[in-house]
Design a protein around this motif. Structure first.
Motif, PDB file in Angstrom:
ATOM      1  N   LYS A  83       0.826  -1.202   0.000  1.00  0.00           N
ATOM      2  CA  LYS A  83       0.000   0.000   0.000  1.00  0.00           C
ATOM      3  C   LYS A  83       0.862   1.254   0.000  1.00  0.00           C
ATOM      4  CE  LYS A  83      -3.815  -2.221   2.397  1.00  0.00           C
ATOM      5  NZ  LYS A  83      -4.638  -2.264   3.611  1.00  0.00           N
ATOM      6  N   ARG A  84       0.462   2.204  -0.859  1.00  0.00           N
ATOM      7  CA  ARG A  84       1.109   3.517  -0.934  1.00  0.00           C
ATOM      8  C   ARG A  84       0.018   4.576  -0.958  1.00  0.00           C
ATOM      9  NH1 ARG A  84       4.893   0.566  -0.204  1.00  0.00           N
ATOM     10  NH2 ARG A  84       6.954   0.713  -1.096  1.00  0.00           N
ATOM     11  N   TYR A  85       0.362   5.794  -0.547  1.00  0.00           N
ATOM     12  CA  TYR A  85      -0.643   6.841  -0.381  1.00  0.00           C
ATOM     13  C   TYR A  85      -0.219   8.151  -1.012  1.00  0.00           C
ATOM     14  CZ  TYR A  85      -2.223   3.494   3.070  1.00  0.00           C
ATOM     15  OH  TYR A  85      -2.653   2.353   3.674  1.00  0.00           O
ATOM     16  N   ILE A  86      -1.207   8.857  -1.544  1.00  0.00           N
ATOM     17  CA  ILE A  86      -1.033  10.223  -2.034  1.00  0.00           C
ATOM     18  C   ILE A  86      -1.968  11.075  -1.186  1.00  0.00           C
ATOM     19  CG2 ILE A  86      -1.218  11.804  -3.982  1.00  0.00           C
ATOM     20  CD1 ILE A  86      -1.014   9.332  -5.831  1.00  0.00           C
ATOM     21  N   ILE A  97      -5.690   9.367  -1.614  1.00  0.00           N
ATOM     22  CA  ILE A  97      -5.958   8.112  -2.312  1.00  0.00           C
ATOM     23  C   ILE A  97      -4.926   7.059  -1.928  1.00  0.00           C
ATOM     24  CG2 ILE A  97      -7.181   9.158  -4.256  1.00  0.00           C
ATOM     25  CD1 ILE A  97      -4.694   8.769  -5.949  1.00  0.00           C
ATOM     26  N   MET A  98      -5.325   5.810  -2.103  1.00  0.00           N
ATOM     27  CA  MET A  98      -4.464   4.685  -1.789  1.00  0.00           C
ATOM     28  C   MET A  98      -4.263   3.867  -3.063  1.00  0.00           C
ATOM     29  SD  MET A  98      -5.047   1.656   1.066  1.00  0.00           S
ATOM     30  CE  MET A  98      -6.764   1.439   0.636  1.00  0.00           C
ATOM     31  N   LEU A  99      -3.004   3.569  -3.352  1.00  0.00           N
ATOM     32  CA  LEU A  99      -2.648   2.692  -4.467  1.00  0.00           C
ATOM     33  C   LEU A  99      -2.055   1.425  -3.873  1.00  0.00           C
ATOM     34  CD1 LEU A  99      -1.003   5.344  -6.798  1.00  0.00           C
ATOM     35  CD2 LEU A  99      -3.201   4.225  -7.151  1.00  0.00           C
ATOM     36  N   ARG A 115       2.703  -5.961 -11.267  1.00  0.00           N
ATOM     37  CA  ARG A 115       2.488  -4.618 -11.830  1.00  0.00           C
ATOM     38  C   ARG A 115       1.021  -4.184 -11.807  1.00  0.00           C
ATOM     39  NH1 ARG A 115       4.685  -5.992 -17.123  1.00  0.00           N
ATOM     40  NH2 ARG A 115       3.003  -4.645 -17.820  1.00  0.00           N
ATOM     41  N   ILE A 116       0.129  -5.037 -11.360  1.00  0.00           N
ATOM     42  CA  ILE A 116      -1.272  -4.647 -11.209  1.00  0.00           C
ATOM     43  C   ILE A 116      -1.375  -3.723  -9.992  1.00  0.00           C
ATOM     44  CG2 ILE A 116      -3.557  -5.500 -10.505  1.00  0.00           C
ATOM     45  CD1 ILE A 116      -3.063  -6.116 -13.389  1.00  0.00           C
ATOM     46  N   THR A 117      -2.139  -2.663 -10.139  1.00  0.00           N
ATOM     47  CA  THR A 117      -2.341  -1.724  -9.040  1.00  0.00           C
ATOM     48  C   THR A 117      -3.837  -1.503  -8.840  1.00  0.00           C
ATOM     49  OG1 THR A 117      -0.281  -0.602  -9.615  1.00  0.00           O
ATOM     50  CG2 THR A 117      -1.806   0.595  -8.191  1.00  0.00           C
ATOM     51  N   LEU A 118      -4.269  -1.590  -7.597  1.00  0.00           N
ATOM     52  CA  LEU A 118      -5.652  -1.294  -7.244  1.00  0.00           C
ATOM     53  C   LEU A 118      -5.715   0.144  -6.741  1.00  0.00           C
ATOM     54  CD1 LEU A 118      -6.695  -4.477  -5.215  1.00  0.00           C
ATOM     55  CD2 LEU A 118      -7.051  -4.012  -7.629  1.00  0.00           C
ATOM     56  N   LEU A 119      -6.707   0.886  -7.207  1.00  0.00           N
ATOM     57  CA  LEU A 119      -6.929   2.264  -6.771  1.00  0.00           C
ATOM     58  C   LEU A 119      -8.103   2.289  -5.805  1.00  0.00           C
ATOM     59  CD1 LEU A 119      -6.703   5.414  -7.020  1.00  0.00           C
ATOM     60  CD2 LEU A 119      -8.252   5.211  -8.975  1.00  0.00           C
ATOM     61  N   LEU A 146       5.873   7.690  -3.305  1.00  0.00           N
ATOM     62  CA  LEU A 146       4.686   7.786  -2.461  1.00  0.00           C
ATOM     63  C   LEU A 146       4.949   7.364  -1.018  1.00  0.00           C
ATOM     64  CD1 LEU A 146       2.077   6.321  -4.971  1.00  0.00           C
ATOM     65  CD2 LEU A 146       2.691   8.703  -4.589  1.00  0.00           C
ATOM     66  N   LEU A 147       4.042   7.767  -0.161  1.00  0.00           N
ATOM     67  CA  LEU A 147       4.102   7.447   1.253  1.00  0.00           C
ATOM     68  C   LEU A 147       3.832   5.954   1.460  1.00  0.00           C
ATOM     69  CD1 LEU A 147       4.458   9.590   3.484  1.00  0.00           C
ATOM     70  CD2 LEU A 147       1.989   9.576   3.778  1.00  0.00           C
TER      71      LEU A 147
END
Length: 174
Positions: free
Chosen positions: A25-28, A39-41, A47-51, A161-162
């Motif tokens: 998990k990463r955050y903007i 938002i959370m990525l 390489r699949i990313t869930l938004l 990202l965070l």
């Protein structure tokens, strides 16, 4: 020797969710300069990313009926179709591309940006019929979209990202 089958079942309270086990998990934070527009990525190693929306997003504090609209201007994200192993035909996204609009019953709304350069694989069509999933399960069945990006874009985004640990520390101190 007597074998007790119930003793072999792990403590379910300590089992991590699918996304906690397989996604990073990463955050903007404060997207477009709007406080708590976070938002959370969730990045998978493939390489699949869930938004999704981050737990700190102002959306979770507002108690009002809402709908999720994937029709953005002249683009309907619900009509996105990809084919084959290479996911050809997916809509090309930039970090500022709007994926959907969340519209409240009072007429107010906000846009949810992609946050990542890549290709839209699919949007979560279940959110149209069951918008409550976004609030109830944001990091599972309530994800907004699936995005595929190149290895370079994915790694660059993750590094900028965070991280989940940094995010938790940031909100523990407030």
């Amino acid at each position: 020797m007597e074998y007790k089958i119930l003793d072999s079942i792990p403590d379910i309270a300590n089992v991590k969710s699918f996304t906690d086990r397989y996604f990073s998990k990463r955050y903007i934070l404060n997207v477009d300069g709007v406080e708590n527009n976070d938002i959370m990525l969730m990045f998978h190693s493939n390489r699949i990313t869930l938004l999704s929306l981050a737990p700190s997003h102002f959306f979770f504090k507002k108690d009002m009926k809402y709908t999720i609209n994937f029709s953005i201007g002249n683009v309907d994200r619900l009509n996105n179709t990809v084919k084959g192993k290479g996911k050809k035909g997916g809509q090309i996204l930039t970090p500022n591309s709007i994926i959907c609009k969340i519209e409240y019953s009072d007429g107010s709304s906000f846009d949810v940006p992609c946050g990542l350069k890549g290709t839209l694989i699919e949007v979560n069509e279940q959110l149209v019929k069951h918008p409550e999933l976004l609030k109830e399960m944001p990091d599972a069945n309530g994800y907004i979209a699936i995005i595929l990006s190149s290895i370079a874009n994915s790694e660059a985004a993750k590094n900028k990202l965070l991280s989940h640990e940094e995010y938790i520390k940031l909100f523990e101190s407030t």
